[in-house]
Write a protein that holds these residues in place. Structure first.
Motif, PDB file in Angstrom:
ATOM      1  N   ARG A  34       0.850  -1.178   0.000  1.00  0.00           N
ATOM      2  CA  ARG A  34       0.000   0.000   0.000  1.00  0.00           C
ATOM      3  C   ARG A  34       0.892   1.236   0.000  1.00  0.00           C
ATOM      4  N   VAL A  36       1.262   5.519   0.887  1.00  0.00           N
ATOM      5  CA  VAL A  36       0.826   6.732   1.585  1.00  0.00           C
ATOM      6  C   VAL A  36       1.471   7.920   0.871  1.00  0.00           C
ATOM      7  N   VAL A  48      -5.252   5.970   1.828  1.00  0.00           N
ATOM      8  CA  VAL A  48      -4.300   4.901   1.536  1.00  0.00           C
ATOM      9  C   VAL A  48      -4.512   4.469   0.100  1.00  0.00           C
ATOM     10  N   PRO A  99      -3.828  -1.723   7.100  1.00  0.00           N
ATOM     11  CA  PRO A  99      -3.688  -0.752   6.002  1.00  0.00           C
ATOM     12  C   PRO A  99      -4.317   0.608   6.288  1.00  0.00           C
ATOM     13  N   LEU A 102      -2.042   3.164   8.152  1.00  0.00           N
ATOM     14  CA  LEU A 102      -0.714   3.488   7.633  1.00  0.00           C
ATOM     15  C   LEU A 102      -0.388   4.985   7.678  1.00  0.00           C
TER      16      LEU A 102
END
Length: 271
Positions: A34, A36, A48, A99, A102
């Motif tokens: 994932r 950011v 995200v 997730p 994050l």
């Protein structure tokens, strides 16, 4: 002609610059990852970004890629038991980040969040749980210890946005003094078992001797009883057996003179 070539050169340069801008505005997020987005003006974006190819503003925004798959980590801890014995424990943890957390995790912990969080919370939880058991219980009740560590550590890691998929005790040893004491105890137990075996063997031999003596005594009593009831007949039988043996010996010998019974006979030997 020169103007045309100059125009073509400017066009090619513009296309190259445009291609570079477009290329810098694209980024990829691989499977199991994932992203950011960090913006130079507004900071970390709350959203995200999932897998695939995405756009961003070049030189203004930057993607930070996170691996959200489960990863293993071994955390060694030295702590003390309830009876003040030194215990060396190694915990194997399978962890992954949540997730949705994050952006907050990146803002507070950074990319190396596992280095900052897992050793400290593992050390904290293990010290608290191991202190409730003595050294012997840590060995005999290992499953209970592992379960309590798993429950407490999972709850503690959730506060930092971490998911723990598996927790296991892979290594558990004690200090030299305790290990030596355990070995001495095992030797003493083996010696005690050997001594008990020897005692039981002596008891069995004693019982066998008593049974043998009782048998001999009963046999002697039976013989005495038999002699008492038919003593004269037994003596006469033995006398007849002896006479029979003597007669057999004499019958095979030479120079033997038989005298009739109940008569006086004089054996004269010439001089």
């Amino acid at each position: 002609m020169a103007q045309i070539l100059a125009g073509i050169g400017r066009l090619g340069l513009g296309i190259a610059l445009a291609g570079g801008v477009v290329n810098s505005a694209l980024y990829n997020v691989d499977g199991g990852h994932r992203a950011v987005i960090f913006d130079r003006f507004s900071g970390v974006k709350p959203n995200v970004v999932g897998e695939g190819t995405h756009f961003l503003i070049p030189w203004v925004q930057k993607p930070i890629i996170f691996d959200v798959r489960s990863r293993p980590r071994n955390v060694p801890v030295v702590t003390g038991s309830k009876d003040l014995q030194n215990v060396n424990i190694t915990l194997r943890i399978l962890f992954r980040p949540v997730p949705e957390n994050l952006p907050k995790m990146y803002s507070s912990l950074g990319v190396d969040y596992d280095e900052r969080v897992l050793p400290s919370i593992t050390n904290e939880v293990l010290k608290a749980v191991v202190a409730q058991f003595d050294a012997g219980e840590l060995i005999t009740q290992r499953e209970i210890v592992s379960q309590r560590v798993s429950e407490d550590l999972t709850e503690r890691a959730a506060q930092f946005g971490l998911l723990l998929d598996d927790i296991s005790l892979t290594h558990l040893t004690f200090g030299r003094e305790f290990t030596a004491a355990v070995e001495m105890k095992q030797v003493a137990q083996q010696d005690a078992e050997k001594a008990r075996f020897l005692v039981e063997k002596a008891e069995q031999l004693k019982k066998a001797a008593i049974i043998t003596a009782e048998g001999d005594s009963q046999a002697a009593a039976m013989l005495a009883s038999a002699f008492g009831k038919a003593g004269e007949a037994l003596v006469e039988l033995r006398r007849l057996e002896a006479a029979e043996e003597i007669a057999a010996v004499l019958s095979r010998s030479r120079n033997v003179i038989y005298l009739p019974p109940n008569q006086n006979a004089l054996l004269q030997i010439p001089s």
